[in-house]
Design a protein around this motif. Sequence first.
Motif, PDB file in Angstrom:
ATOM      1  N   ASP A 130     -48.244  47.457  20.723  1.00 29.25           N
ATOM      2  CA  ASP A 130     -47.490  47.358  22.210  1.00 29.25           C
ATOM      3  C   ASP A 130     -46.722  48.508  22.601  1.00 29.25           C
ATOM      4  N   GLU A 131     -45.823  49.414  21.929  1.00 25.89           N
ATOM      5  CA  GLU A 131     -44.618  49.963  22.147  1.00 25.89           C
ATOM      6  C   GLU A 131     -45.642  51.217  22.677  1.00 25.89           C
ATOM      7  N   ARG A 132     -46.505  50.867  21.856  1.00 34.97           N
ATOM      8  CA  ARG A 132     -47.544  53.029  22.570  1.00 34.97           C
ATOM      9  C   ARG A 132     -47.932  52.825  23.522  1.00 34.97           C
ATOM     10  N   VAL A 133     -48.530  51.245  23.413  1.00 40.10           N
ATOM     11  CA  VAL A 133     -49.582  50.833  24.781  1.00 40.10           C
ATOM     12  C   VAL A 133     -49.404  50.781  25.933  1.00 40.10           C
ATOM     13  N   GLY A 134     -47.506  50.381  25.831  1.00 40.97           N
ATOM     14  CA  GLY A 134     -46.846  50.309  27.133  1.00 40.97           C
ATOM     15  C   GLY A 134     -46.855  51.187  27.288  1.00 40.97           C
ATOM     16  N   TRP A 135     -46.934  52.684  26.360  1.00 41.51           N
ATOM     17  CA  TRP A 135     -46.263  54.125  26.704  1.00 41.51           C
ATOM     18  C   TRP A 135     -47.643  54.177  28.059  1.00 41.51           C
ATOM     19  N   LEU A 136     -48.580  54.391  27.439  1.00 48.77           N
ATOM     20  CA  LEU A 136     -49.516  54.687  28.059  1.00 48.77           C
ATOM     21  C   LEU A 136     -49.616  54.132  29.586  1.00 48.77           C
ATOM     22  N   VAL A 137     -49.583  52.637  29.439  1.00 50.75           N
ATOM     23  CA  VAL A 137     -49.109  52.314  30.788  1.00 50.75           C
ATOM     24  C   VAL A 137     -48.848  52.513  31.939  1.00 50.75           C
ATOM     25  N   THR A 138     -47.169  53.082  31.309  1.00 47.68           N
ATOM     26  CA  THR A 138     -46.730  53.710  31.474  1.00 47.68           C
ATOM     27  C   THR A 138     -46.749  55.113  32.602  1.00 47.68           C
ATOM     28  N   LEU A 139     -47.394  55.864  31.505  1.00 49.85           N
ATOM     29  CA  LEU A 139     -48.148  57.494  32.141  1.00 49.85           C
ATOM     30  C   LEU A 139     -49.235  57.267  33.082  1.00 49.85           C
ATOM     31  N   ILE A 140     -49.845  55.679  32.696  1.00 49.34           N
ATOM     32  CA  ILE A 140     -50.902  55.635  34.114  1.00 49.34           C
ATOM     33  C   ILE A 140     -49.835  55.227  35.279  1.00 49.34           C
ATOM     34  N   GLY A 141     -48.964  54.398  35.231  1.00 50.67           N
ATOM     35  CA  GLY A 141     -48.105  54.278  36.166  1.00 50.67           C
ATOM     36  C   GLY A 141     -47.758  54.985  36.922  1.00 50.67           C
ATOM     37  N   ILE A 142     -47.467  56.087  36.932  1.00 44.35           N
ATOM     38  CA  ILE A 142     -46.437  56.914  37.190  1.00 44.35           C
ATOM     39  C   ILE A 142     -47.459  57.403  38.473  1.00 44.35           C
ATOM     40  N   PRO A 143     -48.159  57.813  37.915  1.00 45.55           N
ATOM     41  CA  PRO A 143     -49.348  58.540  39.106  1.00 45.55           C
ATOM     42  C   PRO A 143     -50.147  57.287  40.678  1.00 45.55           C
ATOM     43  N   SER A 144     -49.955  56.502  39.953  1.00 49.70           N
ATOM     44  CA  SER A 144     -50.243  55.209  40.073  1.00 49.70           C
ATOM     45  C   SER A 144     -49.180  54.558  41.489  1.00 49.70           C
ATOM     46  N   ALA A 145     -48.295  54.513  41.303  1.00 53.82           N
ATOM     47  CA  ALA A 145     -46.375  53.968  41.702  1.00 53.82           C
ATOM     48  C   ALA A 145     -47.005  55.612  42.746  1.00 53.82           C
ATOM     49  N   PHE A 146     -47.284  56.680  43.201  1.00 49.43           N
ATOM     50  CA  PHE A 146     -47.540  58.089  43.376  1.00 49.43           C
ATOM     51  C   PHE A 146     -48.505  57.717  44.421  1.00 49.43           C
TER      52      PHE A 146
ATOM     53  N   ALA B  46     -38.348  53.525  36.348  1.00 50.50           N
ATOM     54  CA  ALA B  46     -38.452  52.630  34.589  1.00 50.50           C
ATOM     55  C   ALA B  46     -39.248  53.253  33.701  1.00 50.50           C
ATOM     56  N   SER B  47     -39.580  54.491  34.266  1.00 51.21           N
ATOM     57  CA  SER B  47     -40.743  55.431  34.059  1.00 51.21           C
ATOM     58  C   SER B  47     -39.764  56.342  33.688  1.00 51.21           C
ATOM     59  N   LEU B  48     -38.473  56.884  33.547  1.00 50.83           N
ATOM     60  CA  LEU B  48     -37.528  57.524  33.588  1.00 50.83           C
ATOM     61  C   LEU B  48     -37.470  57.411  31.936  1.00 50.83           C
ATOM     62  N   GLU B  49     -36.703  56.418  31.509  1.00 52.52           N
ATOM     63  CA  GLU B  49     -36.507  55.986  30.456  1.00 52.52           C
ATOM     64  C   GLU B  49     -37.669  56.368  29.385  1.00 52.52           C
ATOM     65  N   ARG B  50     -39.084  55.264  29.820  1.00 54.25           N
ATOM     66  CA  ARG B  50     -40.138  55.298  28.989  1.00 54.25           C
ATOM     67  C   ARG B  50     -40.504  56.111  28.633  1.00 54.25           C
ATOM     68  N   ILE B  51     -41.154  57.725  29.652  1.00 54.91           N
ATOM     69  CA  ILE B  51     -41.635  58.730  29.365  1.00 54.91           C
ATOM     70  C   ILE B  51     -41.234  59.633  29.431  1.00 54.91           C
ATOM     71  N   PHE B  52     -39.738  59.702  30.165  1.00 56.13           N
ATOM     72  CA  PHE B  52     -38.829  61.185  29.978  1.00 56.13           C
ATOM     73  C   PHE B  52     -37.729  60.601  29.014  1.00 56.13           C
ATOM     74  N   ARG B  53     -37.750  59.687  28.797  1.00 51.07           N
ATOM     75  CA  ARG B  53     -36.538  59.692  27.443  1.00 51.07           C
ATOM     76  C   ARG B  53     -35.106  59.437  27.554  1.00 51.07           C
ATOM     77  N   VAL B  54     -35.411  58.882  28.839  1.00 48.75           N
ATOM     78  CA  VAL B  54     -33.673  59.556  29.351  1.00 48.75           C
ATOM     79  C   VAL B  54     -32.848  58.177  29.169  1.00 48.75           C
ATOM     80  N   GLU B  55     -32.436  58.385  27.792  1.00 48.27           N
ATOM     81  CA  GLU B  55     -31.838  57.529  27.301  1.00 48.27           C
ATOM     82  C   GLU B  55     -30.623  56.097  27.595  1.00 48.27           C
ATOM     83  N   ALA B  56     -30.016  57.184  28.650  1.00 48.21           N
ATOM     84  CA  ALA B  56     -28.814  56.426  29.796  1.00 48.21           C
ATOM     85  C   ALA B  56     -29.006  55.766  30.161  1.00 48.21           C
ATOM     86  N   VAL B  57     -30.590  55.549  31.567  1.00 48.76           N
ATOM     87  CA  VAL B  57     -30.844  53.519  32.279  1.00 48.76           C
ATOM     88  C   VAL B  57     -31.592  53.286  31.657  1.00 48.76           C
TER      89      VAL B  57
END
Lengths: 157, 392
Positions: free
Chosen positions: B154-170, B38-49
Motif C-alpha cells: 500500500d505504501e509503495r502504491v500510495g507513493w506512485l499514486v501521489t507521484l501521478i497526483g502531482i501532475p494531476s493536481a497541476f 501532502a505530496s511534500l511529505e510523501r514524495i519529497f520526504r519533508v518529514e517536518a510536515v
Amino acid sequence: MNGFKDIEHLFRFAGLFVIAILVFLVVRGFIVPKSFGEYGHYRAAAIPQIAALPLHYAGHQACISCHSDIQAVKSKGMHAGVNCEACHGALEKHVLDPINVVPVKLNTAVLCVRCHAASAAKPKSFPQVNAAEHANGIACETCHNPHSPAIDAGGTK
Amino acid sequence: MTGVEGYMYPNEIRLYWSVLIVLYPYITGLVAGAFILASLERIFRVEAVKPTYRLALLTAMAFLLDAPLPLLFHLGHPERAWEMYFTPHKTSAMAMFGYVYLWYLMAVLTFEIWLDYRRDIVLRSQQTKGILRVIYKIMTLGSSNISERALNIDERVGWLVTLIGIPSAFLLHGYVGFIFGSLKSNPWWDSPLMPVVFIFSAMVSGIAAVMLFYMLLTKMRHKTIDMRCVDAIAMYMFYIFIIDFSLEMLDLVHRIYEANESFRSLNFLVHTKLYFSQIILQILIGTITPLVLLFITQVVKLPEIARKRMYTVSGILALIGIFAMRWNVVIGGQLFSKSFLGYTSYKIHLVTREGLLVALGLTMLPLIFLWILLKLLPPWEDEGAHAPAAGD
C-alpha cells in the motif's frame, strides 16, 4: 498464491473502477439518443422534428410574388438587401390568407431608430441619427420612403 | 442605464459569470494546493510536515467534493451537466476537464486516502458498532488483510499514486487558468501566464488553508502545535508566494510594457472599479502584507507565540488575497466593453440562485464535509485506530 493475497485488496479497488466504467457505459447507451453523431455533434433525428415545426416567416420570394410594385422601388434603394419581414414581422399567415390576415401599419418613428439610432459601435458610413434632434417625434415616412429611404432617390418630400 | 458608463455592447451589460464562478477556481485551487502540501511529505520526504499529511488529503477531498457545486448552481439546467460526460465535444476544454475532475477525484484522491487509511479502516470495522461498523465494513471493500507485507505494498502504491497526483493536481488547476487564459476575445484573461499564475496561487491558498486548519484543530483538541511542522509549512508558503507574486508582477509589467490597444481601458478599470479589490485587497492586504510578515518570521528569531500569530494572520490574509485575485480575474474581465469605450458594474444579489447566501453556503459546505471526514477518518496519529493487544 500468498503473494496475491497481499495485493488482492488493490484488485478490489480496481474492480470498483471497472464496475463504475461499465455502469457509465450502460447508462450512456440508454441516455444518448441513437441518432446522435450521425451528421455532427447533435441528434440527427432533431432535423425532421425541427422541419415539421409550423412556419412563421414566409420569405422574400412570397412577398414579391404579389407586391412587385414595392419590390421595384425597394430594389433601387439602400434597403434592397433588407428582407421585407425584417421590418414587417413574420407574415406566413398573411401569405396563406391575404384577405383576412392583414399586417398592421408600422409606426416608423419607432421602427426606424431600431437600426438608425446613433451609436458609437456602428460604422461611420452607416446612416444614423439622434432621433429627437433629427425628427422631433415626426414619423420618418413623412420625409423618407421606407422602401427606398434616400430623399434624392425618389422618396416623397 | 444603471451601473453602465460609456458605451457597452448589449450583451456586455449584464455579467454572466457571477460570484459562483469566482468561487469555483478558488475552491479547486484549495484542492490542488492542499494536495501539493501532502505530496511534500510523501514524495519529497519533508518529514517536518508529516503531521499535516492526512489533514491535507482530507482537506483536498472536502473541497473537491464541493468544487462542482458552484458550477451546477450557475447552470440554468444543472440536470444537463451529465451531457458533458455522455457526449463530450473534443474541442471543449470544459468537457475534457470533466474527465480530469473525475480522474482526480477517484483515481488520485480517493485511492490515496483509501490506501493510507486502510489499516485504520479495517481496525475500526472490527472495533466499532452499529452504522459506523457498516460504513467501515463497506470501506474495507471486503478485504481485512492488513499484514505487514500488504501495508508495505500500500505504501509503495500510495507513493506512485501521489507521484501521478502531482501532475494531476497541476492539470486540475492549470486547466482552470487555461479556460480563462485561452479566451483570446478577452484581453484581461488572454495570457499564457494565466494557468501558471493560477497554479502557484492555488498552492499558496491550499497550503495556507491546511496550515490554518491544523493550528485551529490542534488548539480545539487541546494538543500542542508542532512548531517544526508549522515553521516548515510557513517557509514553503513564503517561497511559493514569492514565485506567485513574481509571476503576477511579470504579467503586470508585461501588460504595461506591451501597452496594446486594450491597455488604456484596463488601466482605467484597475484604477477605478477594481481599485479596492485589486490594489488594496489583492496586492497590498492579501499579498504584500503576508509576504512581509512571512519574511520577518524567516529572518528574525521570534518567540513561538509571535510566530503562531504571524502565521495565522499571514494565512488568513493570503486566503483573502487569493480570493480577491479570483474575483478580479473573473469579475474584472467582464466589467469593460470590448469596444474599450465603456464599463459596467456587478451587483451581487442576496438570495438568488447565484447570490451571496448561496456563495457563502458553498464556501461553508467544504467545512462540513471536512468535519464529517475528520470524524470518519481521524488524521491524528494520537487518535488513530489501534491494533488489539496480543492476547485480545
